[in-house]
Enzyme design. Sequence first.
Site, mmCIF file in Angstrom:
data_model
loop_
_atom_site.group_PDB
_atom_site.id
_atom_site.type_symbol
_atom_site.label_atom_id
_atom_site.label_comp_id
_atom_site.label_asym_id
_atom_site.label_seq_id
_atom_site.Cartn_x
_atom_site.Cartn_y
_atom_site.Cartn_z
ATOM 1 N N ASN A 10 47.007 30.064 -7.577
ATOM 2 C CA ASN A 10 46.609 31.036 -6.481
ATOM 3 C C ASN A 10 47.967 30.746 -5.524
ATOM 4 O O ASN A 10 47.852 30.582 -4.617
ATOM 5 C CB ASN A 10 45.731 30.771 -5.736
ATOM 6 C CG ASN A 10 45.360 31.951 -4.735
ATOM 7 O OD1 ASN A 10 46.368 32.625 -4.351
ATOM 8 N ND2 ASN A 10 44.037 32.221 -4.748
ATOM 9 N N HIS A 12 48.616 32.882 -3.252
ATOM 10 C CA HIS A 12 48.869 33.089 -1.500
ATOM 11 C C HIS A 12 48.137 31.846 -0.883
ATOM 12 O O HIS A 12 48.837 31.461 0.042
ATOM 13 C CB HIS A 12 46.998 33.900 -1.476
ATOM 14 C CG HIS A 12 47.873 35.643 -1.943
ATOM 15 N ND1 HIS A 12 48.464 36.307 -1.051
ATOM 16 C CD2 HIS A 12 47.676 35.727 -2.774
ATOM 17 C CE1 HIS A 12 48.956 37.044 -1.921
ATOM 18 N NE2 HIS A 12 47.914 36.934 -2.792
ATOM 19 N N ASP A 68 39.744 23.925 -3.198
ATOM 20 C CA ASP A 68 38.759 24.185 -3.993
ATOM 21 C C ASP A 68 38.183 25.508 -3.061
ATOM 22 O O ASP A 68 37.764 23.866 -1.741
ATOM 23 C CB ASP A 68 38.022 23.285 -4.736
ATOM 24 C CG ASP A 68 37.151 24.795 -5.341
ATOM 25 O OD1 ASP A 68 37.786 25.245 -6.433
ATOM 26 O OD2 ASP A 68 35.815 25.049 -5.742
ATOM 27 N N PHE A 147 44.392 37.072 0.973
ATOM 28 C CA PHE A 147 43.802 37.152 -0.362
ATOM 29 C C PHE A 147 42.683 37.559 -0.656
ATOM 30 O O PHE A 147 42.352 37.395 0.743
ATOM 31 C CB PHE A 147 44.505 36.564 -0.893
ATOM 32 C CG PHE A 147 44.456 35.317 -0.948
ATOM 33 C CD1 PHE A 147 44.981 33.993 0.646
ATOM 34 C CD2 PHE A 147 43.494 34.600 -1.556
ATOM 35 C CE1 PHE A 147 44.535 32.782 0.455
ATOM 36 C CE2 PHE A 147 42.731 33.325 -1.533
ATOM 37 C CZ PHE A 147 43.165 32.917 -0.626
ATOM 38 N N GLY A 148 41.731 37.322 -1.208
ATOM 39 C CA GLY A 148 40.509 37.398 -1.630
ATOM 40 C C GLY A 148 39.912 38.280 -0.720
ATOM 41 O O GLY A 148 39.611 38.974 -0.388
ATOM 42 N N TYR A 149 38.677 37.333 -0.059
ATOM 43 C CA TYR A 149 37.510 38.146 0.350
ATOM 44 C C TYR A 149 38.031 38.811 2.203
ATOM 45 O O TYR A 149 37.588 39.076 2.981
ATOM 46 C CB TYR A 149 36.798 37.213 0.728
ATOM 47 C CG TYR A 149 35.569 36.932 -0.287
ATOM 48 C CD1 TYR A 149 34.930 38.107 -1.522
ATOM 49 C CD2 TYR A 149 35.820 36.279 -1.583
ATOM 50 C CE1 TYR A 149 34.680 38.357 -2.846
ATOM 51 C CE2 TYR A 149 35.889 35.763 -2.625
ATOM 52 C CZ TYR A 149 34.268 36.715 -2.718
ATOM 53 O OH TYR A 149 33.806 36.596 -4.592
ATOM 54 N N ASP A 150 39.284 38.234 2.926
ATOM 55 C CA ASP A 150 39.696 38.600 3.897
ATOM 56 C C ASP A 150 39.942 39.960 4.370
ATOM 57 O O ASP A 150 39.219 39.392 5.613
ATOM 58 C CB ASP A 150 41.597 37.847 3.957
ATOM 59 C CG ASP A 150 42.250 36.966 3.945
ATOM 60 O OD1 ASP A 150 40.952 36.147 3.938
ATOM 61 O OD2 ASP A 150 42.717 36.465 3.886
ATOM 62 N N LYS A 170 46.497 33.590 11.177
ATOM 63 C CA LYS A 170 44.747 32.534 10.405
ATOM 64 C C LYS A 170 45.377 31.142 9.944
ATOM 65 O O LYS A 170 43.990 30.336 9.477
ATOM 66 C CB LYS A 170 45.226 33.990 8.883
ATOM 67 C CG LYS A 170 44.096 32.670 7.872
ATOM 68 C CD LYS A 170 44.159 34.130 6.202
ATOM 69 C CE LYS A 170 43.376 33.264 5.512
ATOM 70 N NZ LYS A 170 43.650 33.047 3.933
HETATM 71 O O1 LIG Z 1 42.011 26.655 -8.723
HETATM 72 P P1 LIG Z 1 43.401 27.721 -8.356
HETATM 73 O O2 LIG Z 1 44.289 27.520 -8.950
HETATM 74 O O3 LIG Z 1 43.579 26.493 -6.584
HETATM 75 O O4 LIG Z 1 43.042 29.289 -7.402
HETATM 76 P P2 LIG Z 1 41.643 30.221 -7.365
HETATM 77 O O5 LIG Z 1 42.076 31.629 -6.854
HETATM 78 O O6 LIG Z 1 41.367 29.918 -8.766
HETATM 79 O O7 LIG Z 1 40.666 29.203 -5.971
HETATM 80 P P3 LIG Z 1 39.871 28.374 -6.043
HETATM 81 O O8 LIG Z 1 38.794 28.705 -7.325
HETATM 82 O O9 LIG Z 1 39.504 27.754 -5.371
HETATM 83 O O10 LIG Z 1 39.113 30.008 -5.409
HETATM 84 C C1 LIG Z 1 38.440 29.778 -4.325
HETATM 85 C C2 LIG Z 1 38.459 31.307 -3.780
HETATM 86 O O11 LIG Z 1 38.030 31.990 -3.149
HETATM 87 C C3 LIG Z 1 38.101 33.383 -2.355
HETATM 88 N N1 LIG Z 1 38.828 32.707 -1.034
HETATM 89 C C4 LIG Z 1 39.325 31.610 -0.873
HETATM 90 N N2 LIG Z 1 40.126 31.260 0.448
HETATM 91 C C5 LIG Z 1 40.682 32.085 0.443
HETATM 92 C C6 LIG Z 1 40.885 32.830 1.909
HETATM 93 O O12 LIG Z 1 41.420 31.932 2.729
HETATM 94 N N3 LIG Z 1 40.247 34.177 2.135
HETATM 95 C C7 LIG Z 1 39.575 34.717 0.936
HETATM 96 N N4 LIG Z 1 39.478 34.651 -0.136
HETATM 97 C C8 LIG Z 1 39.412 33.296 -0.066
HETATM 98 C C9 LIG Z 1 39.150 33.891 -3.420
HETATM 99 O O13 LIG Z 1 38.122 34.497 -4.340
HETATM 100 C C10 LIG Z 1 39.739 32.799 -4.279
HETATM 101 O O14 LIG Z 1 39.688 33.365 -5.336
HETATM 102 MG MG LIG Z 2 40.189 28.306 -9.764
#
Ligand SMILES: O=P(O)(O)OP(=O)(O)OP(=O)(O)OC[C@H]1O[C@@H](n2cnc3c(O)ncnc32)[C@H](O)[C@@H]1O
Ligand SMILES: [Mg+2]
Length: 194
Positions: A10, A12, A68, A147-150, A170
């Site tokens: 990931n 980000h 994770d 990113f993600g749910y931010d 952040k």
């Molecule tokens: O496993 P890696 O390769 O590190 O990358 P990933 O994106 O799959 O990472 P995870 O398995 O740990 O899943 C984490 C998910 O949780 C959410 N997430 C985690 N940290 C976040 C953040 O700081 N802000 C927003 N969403 C977040 C986001 O959807 C991520 O994809």
């Molecule tokens: Mg992952």
Amino acid sequence: MKELILASNNAHKVEEIKSILSDYNILTLKDINFTDEIIEDGLTFEENALIKARTISKYSGKTAIADDSGLSVELLEGRPGVYSARYSKEQTDAKNIEKVLSELDGKKSKAKFVSVIALVKPDGTELTFRGECHGEIISEQRGNNGFGYDPIFYVPSLEKTFAELSSDEKNSISHRKESLEKFSKFLKEENNEN
Ligand SMILES: O=P(O)(O)OP(=O)(O)OP(=O)(O)OC[C@H]1O[C@@H](n2cnc3c(O)ncnc32)[C@H](O)[C@@H]1O
Ligand SMILES: [Mg+2]
């Protein structure tokens, strides 16, 4: 400078971790030519972080770390939790957010982000460090950063979502800041003792 391999795909997350751990030389999976998929089939953040770090420490013969992380929503009994990255069928940030908002059906809910950093050394040492950040899920998306749910994670004390914060803001209050702070404190103490 001390070198660590970070087991994450990931971009980000990698950027945030590099910025928070600025005293370390962080190598990524590209740098070590690792292209396989790591199956994250653990039931907890701790298990999944260890699976990722263990795989990469074995592959490289060096010390590896992994993060994770995920979102835990109170009214959804902790979901999406460890399934945060793959909550919707499409597994995109936009669709994952849509699914959480549709399950909440217009309701606000308390929520927390969790980050677990795993450290695995070639000598078999395995440790985890947990950070949490508490906030609320709001029913509209605000902000374009992060990113993600931010965009739906609102911090009442700042009156902003994570996506409305600069990366420095952040990184000074996030779940990942807390887990990495515990981790780097441990490394510093370990180095002073030896
Ligand atoms: O496993 P890696 O390769 O590190 O990358 P990933 O994106 O799959 O990472 P995870 O398995 O740990 O899943 C984490 C998910 O949780 C959410 N997430 C985690 N940290 C976040 C953040 O700081 N802000 C927003 N969403 C977040 C986001 O959807 C991520 O994809
Ligand atoms: Mg992952």
